[in-house]
Scaffold this motif. Structure first.
Motif, short mmCIF file in Angstrom:
data_model
loop_
_atom_site.label_atom_id
_atom_site.label_comp_id
_atom_site.label_asym_id
_atom_site.label_seq_id
_atom_site.Cartn_x
_atom_site.Cartn_y
_atom_site.Cartn_z
N ALA A 444 0.81 -1.10 0.03
CA ALA A 444 0.09 0.13 -0.03
C ALA A 444 0.97 1.26 0.01
O ALA A 444 1.70 1.29 0.66
N VAL A 445 0.47 2.11 -0.82
CA VAL A 445 1.41 3.54 -0.86
C VAL A 445 1.03 4.22 0.62
O VAL A 445 -0.12 3.95 1.27
N GLY A 446 1.67 5.02 1.06
CA GLY A 446 1.51 5.89 2.23
C GLY A 446 2.06 7.18 2.32
O GLY A 446 2.29 7.56 1.33
N TRP A 447 2.21 7.65 3.60
CA TRP A 447 2.84 9.05 3.66
C TRP A 447 3.74 9.03 5.11
O TRP A 447 2.90 8.50 5.94
N LEU A 470 5.11 7.68 0.19
CA LEU A 470 6.04 6.35 0.47
C LEU A 470 5.45 5.62 -0.73
O LEU A 470 4.13 5.16 -0.72
N ALA A 471 6.11 4.86 -1.37
CA ALA A 471 5.80 3.95 -2.37
C ALA A 471 5.47 2.49 -1.77
O ALA A 471 6.02 2.37 -0.78
N ALA A 472 4.82 1.83 -2.52
CA ALA A 472 4.57 0.18 -1.97
C ALA A 472 5.76 -0.68 -2.46
O ALA A 472 6.36 -0.64 -3.46
N ASN A 473 5.95 -1.47 -1.35
CA ASN A 473 6.84 -2.64 -1.57
C ASN A 473 8.18 -2.01 -2.10
O ASN A 473 8.82 -2.70 -2.98
N THR A 511 -7.29 4.36 -2.82
CA THR A 511 -6.26 4.06 -3.49
C THR A 511 -6.26 2.41 -3.23
O THR A 511 -6.41 1.83 -2.20
N ILE A 512 -5.80 1.53 -4.43
CA ILE A 512 -5.61 -0.02 -4.37
C ILE A 512 -4.43 -0.41 -3.93
O ILE A 512 -3.34 0.14 -4.40
N GLY A 513 -4.33 -1.23 -3.05
CA GLY A 513 -2.87 -1.98 -2.68
C GLY A 513 -3.29 -3.38 -2.07
O GLY A 513 -4.42 -3.75 -1.97
N THR A 514 -2.22 -3.59 -1.49
CA THR A 514 -2.42 -5.08 -0.88
C THR A 514 -1.67 -5.06 0.55
O THR A 514 -0.31 -4.59 0.60
N VAL A 515 -2.23 -5.43 1.56
CA VAL A 515 -1.69 -5.36 3.08
C VAL A 515 -1.92 -6.77 3.41
O VAL A 515 -2.88 -7.62 3.24
N GLY A 516 -1.29 -6.90 4.76
CA GLY A 516 -1.30 -8.12 5.40
C GLY A 516 -0.52 -7.97 6.86
O GLY A 516 -0.04 -7.21 6.99
#
Length: 682
Positions: A444-447, A470-473, A511-516
């Motif tokens: 997931a993108v963040g800040w 913050l970019a994802a992964n 926004t679309i992302g993947t979290v776990g």
């Protein structure tokens, strides 16, 4: 100059003095005439070389480093900070009841056999006229048919549907009349058990010979018995005076059929039934799921069959797939008026949205089917059905791809304690770079909203705010320098403690992302400042060292030294002018501020500087001579004496200088002692 060099110098002075004195006593002819009782001589004692390297300062200081180009640098590597991204990946399933009911259901009873009445039964006077051509007068009739079974029905309360009665007039004369009266045909379907009329259908027109009439009646609200009998009441206008051939065996037929019967209740043979409904399970609040994997979760489904027919209750989740790729489904086979139980296990299953639109709920299709009563009459009432009771449970996802709400995660404050190099006192840094490496393991993108707080030894506070996406992964590198931040002012506060605090945000805004679970953000930071400085006055020091003079040497200095001069050889390879002093004291704690002897200061101009890059090209030499008075000479014989080299960097008046790790200062030379020697000395 270090104490070790001074020690070597003083020891050499003592040794030379002792040797010279002994030679004078034994072979006075080389120094003076033997007849003289005393004489003076001069000793030249080499000092050796004391070198103060910037590179050596780096080795002693944790926060001073050599940069790639050889320039002296100040570096602080912060303690890493990590924040766990504890996304709420669980869905609470509330207890609920899924119910499929028979509101109305179809019933398809077989039609009773068609009934027929002959002309002779209807009009007995026709029997003797059989075969004759004769006029037939008007007549009336009242006929009762035999009771006929409604196949597979004992009773049924009709909610909808109709009965169709077909009258087939095979008589040679018309029947019924358009005018109400004795001749208008009334067809009644009665319950033979009590004689009550179930349906009454008037024939409101004349039915010509060899013709039909089709009558329809709505059966809604009517209870059909298991048997029906047909009653005919009416008449015929006759042949109207016209001769007709009388056929006493000609028939008036009546046929009964049912159309689209829906019943509220029945005691009957029930055919196959099917009922469908659905229910929704909420996904984690405010999540929109495109794909997700369940880590854990199951619930019990208790099913109750209220019907007198066997049923199969099947729950199907069309968007949930097992590890084998099959649609998740669970079925419970229920005997008539019974209950059963099934476990629905989501562990390891995958949710897959059928389109690009994220799912907010999981829909379950509930299908209740029954083969019917198997040819047996059973009692069935609308409102009866199958209930599936879902127990409360919790479904936990392993990973979720889709949209999710914004989460704010606070960083635990992390302190970096800095033992500032003494060499930074009096320096004003001109350039600096802060590099933050923020590793985001989630999809997931963040800040990042970070705060660096620097606190000086005097308690002065400076802050530096950092905001960045913050970019994802990936690892996001944030670089701040003197052109885009206040990092230089932050460092010139000379912090002895730097505290990292702040917040990391993830999700929100669709926004679309993947979290776990296990997702985290780790923050590493580093500050590097090349020592391109404005010097406001600073000092560099060697280490205090003891001359370690023995008693004989100190006695020689105390009793025989008449005078001394220090001849220095100083090479300044620094980009600034310097002043040097030799400090002496018996107290190493106060030697810098309260020396008992200070030799100097000696001023030396800066090295020769390349104007293009600010680096020293060649060093600057100076050869001063410093005279010591009698009291200063005597200090050198003080027991437990320590010596310290001081290099003073005066202010550059706002001019920026560039210090390289290859820069240095060397101090060497001679101490010239005037010694009085007497033949009476031992």
């Amino acid at each position: 100059m270090s104490g070790s060099s001074l020690t070597r110098c003083l020891r050499l002075v003592a040794a030379v003095a002792v040797v010279t004195a002994a030679a004078a006593l034994l072979t006075g002819c080389e120094i003076a005439k033997p007849e003289l009782p005393t004489f003076n001589t001069q000793l030249a004692v080499p000092l050796g070389d004391e070198r103060l390297d910037i590179a050596d300062i780096i080795g002693d200081e944790e926060y001073l480093v050599a940069l790639q180009d050889g320039q002296l640098g100040f570096r602080v590597i912060g303690e890493p900070d990590t924040v766990a991204l504890d996304f709420d990946l669980a869905a609470d399933v509330e207890a609920q009841t899924l119910r499929s009911e028979l509101v109305t259901f179809e019933l398809e009873p077989a039609a009773p056999p068609a009934m027929a009445f002959t002309l002779g039964e209807i009009y007995p006077a026709a029997n003797p006229l059989h075969g004759q051509d004769t006029p037939v007068p008007p007549f009336t009739f009242d006929l009762d048919g035999d009771p006929e079974d409604l196949a597979d029905v004992t009773s049924a309360t009709v909610a909808g549907g109709s009965i169709i009665v077909t009258v087939d007039n095979g008589l040679p004369v018309p029947v019924s009349s358009a005018v109400p009266g004795p001749q208008q045909l009334q067809i009644a379907l009665v319950d033979p058990a009590d004689g009550s009329t179930v349906v009454l259908l008037p024939v409101t027109r004349e039915i010509p010979p060899l013709s039909q009439a089709r009558l329809t009646a709505d059966l809604s609200g009517i209870t059909l018995p298991g048997q029906l009998a047909v009653q005919l009441n009416g008449g015929s206008p006759g042949s109207g005076g016209t001769p007709v051939t009388v056929d006493a065996q000609a028939e008036l037929g009546v046929a009964v059929t049912f159309d689209a019967l829906l019943v509220d209740s029945a005691v009957a043979v029930i055919g196959a039934q099917q009922v469908h409904t659905n229910c929704d399970i909420d996904l984690p609040a405010d999540y929109g799921v495109l794909q997700a994997v369940f880590a854990d979760g199951s619930f019990i489904v208790d099913s109750v069959n209220e019907l007198a027919i066997p049923c199969r209750a099947e729950l199907v989740w069309p968007h949930v797939f097992t590890a084998a790729g099959d649609t998740l489904r669970v079925a419970v086979d229920l005997a008539a008026n019974s209950s059963g139980q099934a476990l629905v296990d989501f562990t390891g299953c995958t949710v897959q949205a059928p389109t690009s639109t994220p799912l907010s709920t999981l829909r379950a299709d509930v299908r209740v089917t029954s083969p019917g009563s198997g040819g047996q009459s059973v009692a069935v009432v609308s409102g009866q059905g199958v209930s599936c009771n879902v127990a409360a449970s919790r479904l936990v996802f392993d990973r979720v791809t889709g949209t999710f709400p914004r989460f704010d995660f606070d960083l635990d404050p992390v302190d970096e304690i800095i033992d500032l190099p003494d060499e930074l006192e009096g320096l004003t840094l001109q350039r600096a770079t802060l590099t933050l490496s923020v590793s985001n393991t989630s999809g997931a993108v963040g800040w990042a909203d970070l705060i660096l707080t620097g606190t000086s030894a005097a308690g002065a506070v400076a802050t530096l705010d950092v905001q960045h996406a913050l970019a994802a992964n990936t690892v996001t590198r944030i670089v701040l320098d003197e052109t885009n931040s206040g990092i230089v002012d932050f460092l010139n506060n000379l912090p002895t403690r730097i505290t990292l605090t702040g917040q990391v945000q993830a999700g929100g805004d669709g926004t679309i992302g993947t979290v776990g679970p296990g997702d985290r953000v780790a923050i590493d930071w580093e500050i590097i400042s090349p020592v391109e400085v404005v010097i406001e006055g600073s000092q560099l020091y060697g280490d205090p060292e003891s001359p370690d003079l023995d008693d004989d040497t100190r006695d020689l200095i105390l009793n025989h030294a008449l005078g001394a001069r220090v001849q220095l050889q100083i090479l300044n390879h620094l980009p600034v002018a310097i002043r040097t002093r030799l400090l002496f004291s018996t107290d190493t704690l106060t030697i810098k501020t309260e020396p008992v002897l200070s030799i100097g200061p000696v001023n030396v101009a800066s090295g020769n500087i390349d104007p293009d890059n600010g680096q020293v090209v060649t060093g600057r030499n100076s050869t001063p001579t410093i005279a010591l008075d009698h009291d200063e000479i005597l200090v050198l014989a003080t027991p437990n004496l320590y010596a310290l080299l001081e290099v003073i960097l005066p202010t550059t008046d706002g001019e920026v200088v560039r210090v390289m790790t290859s820069d240095y200062v060397t101090v060497g030379g001679l101490i010239r002692l005037d010694v009085e020697v007497s033949d009476e000395d031992d």
